[in-house]
Structures are given as C-alpha cells and as structure tokens.
Design a protein around this motif. Structure first.
Motif, short mmCIF file in Angstrom:
data_model
loop_
_atom_site.label_atom_id
_atom_site.label_comp_id
_atom_site.label_asym_id
_atom_site.label_seq_id
_atom_site.Cartn_x
_atom_site.Cartn_y
_atom_site.Cartn_z
N ALA A 19 0.84 -1.20 0.00
CA ALA A 19 0.00 0.00 0.00
C ALA A 19 0.87 1.25 0.00
CB ALA A 19 -0.93 -0.01 1.21
N PHE A 20 0.33 2.31 -0.57
CA PHE A 20 1.10 3.55 -0.66
C PHE A 20 1.47 4.07 0.72
CE2 PHE A 20 1.37 8.18 -0.75
CZ PHE A 20 2.35 8.36 -1.71
N LEU A 21 0.54 3.99 1.68
CA LEU A 21 0.83 4.46 3.03
C LEU A 21 1.97 3.66 3.65
CD1 LEU A 21 0.16 6.28 5.41
CD2 LEU A 21 -1.57 4.60 6.13
N THR A 22 1.99 2.36 3.41
CA THR A 22 3.06 1.52 3.95
C THR A 22 4.40 1.92 3.35
OG1 THR A 22 1.49 -0.30 4.19
CG2 THR A 22 3.83 -0.85 4.29
N ARG A 23 4.43 2.13 2.05
CA ARG A 23 5.67 2.54 1.40
C ARG A 23 6.11 3.91 1.90
NH1 ARG A 23 2.77 1.35 -3.20
NH2 ARG A 23 3.15 3.45 -4.03
N GLY A 24 5.13 4.80 2.13
CA GLY A 24 5.48 6.12 2.63
C GLY A 24 6.08 6.08 4.02
N LEU A 25 5.52 5.24 4.89
CA LEU A 25 6.08 5.11 6.24
C LEU A 25 7.47 4.49 6.19
CD1 LEU A 25 2.92 3.88 8.22
CD2 LEU A 25 4.00 6.14 8.30
N ALA A 26 7.65 3.51 5.30
CA ALA A 26 8.98 2.91 5.16
C ALA A 26 9.99 3.94 4.68
CB ALA A 26 8.91 1.74 4.19
N ALA A 120 10.43 16.74 -2.90
CA ALA A 120 9.74 16.45 -1.64
C ALA A 120 8.74 15.31 -1.79
CB ALA A 120 9.04 17.70 -1.11
N GLY A 121 9.03 14.39 -2.68
CA GLY A 121 8.18 13.21 -2.85
C GLY A 121 6.96 13.43 -3.70
N SER A 122 6.72 14.64 -4.20
CA SER A 122 5.51 14.91 -4.97
C SER A 122 5.49 14.15 -6.30
CB SER A 122 5.38 16.41 -5.23
OG SER A 122 6.52 16.90 -5.93
N LEU A 123 6.63 14.09 -6.99
CA LEU A 123 6.68 13.37 -8.27
C LEU A 123 6.46 11.87 -8.05
CD1 LEU A 123 7.14 13.34 -11.28
CD2 LEU A 123 9.61 13.26 -10.87
N ALA A 124 7.09 11.32 -7.01
CA ALA A 124 6.89 9.90 -6.71
C ALA A 124 5.43 9.62 -6.37
CB ALA A 124 7.80 9.48 -5.55
N LEU A 125 4.79 10.53 -5.66
CA LEU A 125 3.38 10.36 -5.30
C LEU A 125 2.49 10.34 -6.53
CD1 LEU A 125 1.01 10.31 -3.31
CD2 LEU A 125 1.18 12.80 -3.17
N ILE A 126 2.70 11.29 -7.43
CA ILE A 126 1.86 11.38 -8.63
C ILE A 126 2.02 10.13 -9.49
CG2 ILE A 126 1.48 12.66 -10.76
CD1 ILE A 126 2.32 15.19 -9.24
N VAL A 127 3.26 9.72 -9.74
CA VAL A 127 3.51 8.55 -10.59
C VAL A 127 2.94 7.29 -9.95
CG1 VAL A 127 5.28 7.12 -11.66
CG2 VAL A 127 5.55 9.60 -11.62
N SER A 128 3.08 7.14 -8.64
CA SER A 128 2.58 5.96 -7.95
C SER A 128 1.06 5.87 -8.02
CB SER A 128 3.02 5.97 -6.48
OG SER A 128 4.43 5.88 -6.37
N GLU A 132 -0.79 1.06 -11.71
CA GLU A 132 -1.62 -0.02 -11.14
C GLU A 132 -0.97 -0.64 -9.91
OE1 GLU A 132 -3.43 -4.40 -12.45
OE2 GLU A 132 -2.27 -3.18 -13.87
N LYS A 133 0.34 -0.85 -9.96
CA LYS A 133 1.03 -1.48 -8.84
C LYS A 133 1.69 -0.48 -7.91
CE LYS A 133 2.01 -5.88 -11.16
NZ LYS A 133 3.06 -6.84 -11.56
N GLY A 134 1.36 0.78 -8.08
CA GLY A 134 1.94 1.79 -7.21
C GLY A 134 3.42 2.01 -7.44
N ARG A 135 3.89 1.76 -8.65
CA ARG A 135 5.31 1.90 -8.94
C ARG A 135 5.66 3.37 -9.16
NH1 ARG A 135 6.05 -1.83 -14.01
NH2 ARG A 135 8.29 -1.55 -13.61
N ARG A 136 6.74 3.81 -8.53
CA ARG A 136 7.21 5.16 -8.77
C ARG A 136 8.10 5.17 -10.01
NH1 ARG A 136 12.45 5.93 -6.91
NH2 ARG A 136 13.29 4.41 -5.42
N LEU A 137 8.58 6.35 -10.37
CA LEU A 137 9.37 6.47 -11.60
C LEU A 137 10.62 5.58 -11.55
CD1 LEU A 137 9.61 7.87 -14.31
CD2 LEU A 137 10.82 9.74 -13.19
N GLY A 138 11.27 5.53 -10.38
CA GLY A 138 12.45 4.68 -10.26
C GLY A 138 12.14 3.21 -10.48
N ASP A 139 10.95 2.77 -10.05
CA ASP A 139 10.54 1.38 -10.27
C ASP A 139 10.28 1.13 -11.75
OD1 ASP A 139 10.56 0.36 -7.61
OD2 ASP A 139 8.75 1.52 -7.20
N LEU A 140 9.65 2.08 -12.42
CA LEU A 140 9.36 1.91 -13.84
C LEU A 140 10.64 1.80 -14.66
CD1 LEU A 140 6.44 4.49 -14.22
CD2 LEU A 140 6.26 2.00 -14.16
#
Length: 269
Positions: A19-26, A120-128, A132-140
């Motif tokens: 979940a996005f919240l879990t990844r954010g806390l991590a 400040a994480g905004s780009l990662a948030l938008i892409v995630s 579908e799988k909540g992948r950020r740009l680095g994951d893609l």
C-alpha cells in the motif's frame, strides 16, 4: 494476472503490491536513518582541518554517498530491503518476482534523488497514484515494484496421479517444463478452492495451454485442465526422482571403482 510470485527457491509469496501508506512510512523511516548518517558525517567532517576549497567537493561526495551509494548497497545486499522496508514488512522485487540486483537498486536510488528528495516526494506520489502497482518512476525505469513480504506461504498441495491418466502420462513425451511454469501450476492447484470460479477456470485453461506445449501427445480429449496439470506435475516429479536415483547409483558405482585396487589385487578389506 497471477496472484503470486515464485522465488528461485520455489517459495510462493504474496504478490500484492504494498500500500502507498506503507511505502510512505517505510520511506520516512529510511529518511530518518539517512538523516542520522548525515548528521554523523557532518560532525565527523567538522573536526577535520581541510584546506580551502575542499569543503564543497567533500560535502557533495558525502551527499552522493548518503543518497545513492548507501541505499544502493543496502538494497542490493539485502535483496530489496532497507531499514524502513524491513520494519514495515515490504520488499522490492523485479516485475517477474525475482530478487533485485545492484543495477536495479542503483537505478532506484539514483532516480529517487530527483523524484523524492528534490521534489519532496511529490513526483513519486503522482507517478505511484497513476500506476496499477503503485510503482514510482524509479521502479518503472528499473523494472521493479514493492510487495508485501510478511505472511509468505509455501505451496502445499499433494500431487496424486489421476488414475485414468496414469497410462497416458507414463508414455507421454514430457520435455522439461520451465520451473516457473511448473511452480505457477502447482500454486494454482493449491489455491484453486479460494479462487473465484471464473478466475479459476481462466487461469487453469491458460496454464494448461502453456504446459501442453511441452507434452506430446496431448492429454485425452475432454481432460479437465486441472486434472491435466495434476498428471503432468505428478509424472514430472516421479521422473525427476527416478533420474536423481540413477545419478546417485552411478556416482556410487564410480566411487567404488575409483577406490578399487587395480590389476585384480585382492582388497584386504
């Protein structure tokens, strides 16, 4: 999409994206840890008497080390873990479910500098949120995504040869099934009772069609896909066991011949 990942050790783990919240806390835990490292480095550097002009390159080198080198090393050595991910029970894996390598970890860490730290994480948030799988740009770019790592379960299904397919299976030419396909079929059989009927039928037919490419002749007409998969997996297991037994017997015979005295000299033992 199949609801599982098969690791190289033959363990099926839950493939649901974290979940996005879990990844954010991590990420927050990791940032706190990196902040501690930065403070420690700053304290160590403040005690050094450096010549004029060396401060800026040293600071840049320290920031690169903390932001890129340290995360890359940790994720590569731990196969997708970090302090935050370990605490929250998530892990980075390849899109095919395999463990990540140093290349994957480096791409993720390098891209994170721009999409996480500088924005400040905004780009990662938008892409995630758009993925579908909540992948950020680095994951893609790296070909990875983050999955829940806790609560993994092993495949637990008893392989029994269907009686009416035993004669066919003994004589069928079964080329070696890819390990991933065999484990996916075994996983499907173990979870069949928990799948929705439509999904169960669709997945069974798909896996049976893939497996049939490695079997000749095909099963008797009218064979149910799950029954066919059960017969193939059971026969595969039996043939691999028999092959292993023959290999052990051959090795034992060769070991006996090596230790035997030459030229008919009687062995005192």
């Amino acid at each position: 999409m199949r609801d599982g990942i098969v690791t190289g050790e033959g363990v099926v783990v839950d493939a649901r994206p974290a979940a996005f919240l879990t990844r954010g806390l991590a990420l927050l835990i990791d940032l706190v840890a990196l902040t501690v490292v930065v403070v420690a480095l700053a304290w160590a550097l403040s005690g050094l008497a450096l010549p004029a002009g060396y401060e800026s390159p040293l600071i840049i080198a320290a920031l690169v080390t903390v932001a890129v080198v340290v995360p890359t090393t940790i994720e590569a050595l731990s196969r997708g873990l970090s302090l935050g991910k370990l605490a929250l029970g998530i892990r980075v894996v390849r899109v095919d479910g395999g463990p990540i390598t140093a290349r994957h970890a480096f791409i993720r860490a390098l891209v994170a500098v721009g999409e996480t730290y500088l924005t400040a994480g905004s780009l990662a948030l938008i892409v995630s949120l758009l993925n579908e799988k909540g992948r950020r740009l680095g994951d893609l770019l790296a070909g990875t995504y983050v999955v829940r790592d806790r609560g993994r379960s092993t495949v637990d299904v008893t392989l029994v040869m269907p009686p009416h397919l035993a004669a066919w299976a003994r004589t069928a030419d079964m080329r070696r099934l890819p390990d991933g396909l065999a484990l996916a079929a075994r996983q499907m059989l173990s979870r069949a009772d928990r799948l929705a009927p439509a999904a169960r039928e669709r997945l069974g037919r798909s896996l049976a069609a893939e497996a049939e490419q490695f079997v000749a002749p095909g099963p008797p007409p009218g064979t149910h896909p799950e029954t066919f998969l059960m017969a193939v997996l059971t026969e595969r297991r039996e043939r691999e066991w028999a092959s292993g037994q023959r290999a052990r017997e051959t090795a034992l015979e060769q070991a006996t011949m090596i230790h035997r005295l030459p030229y008919g000299v009687p062995d005192p033992s």
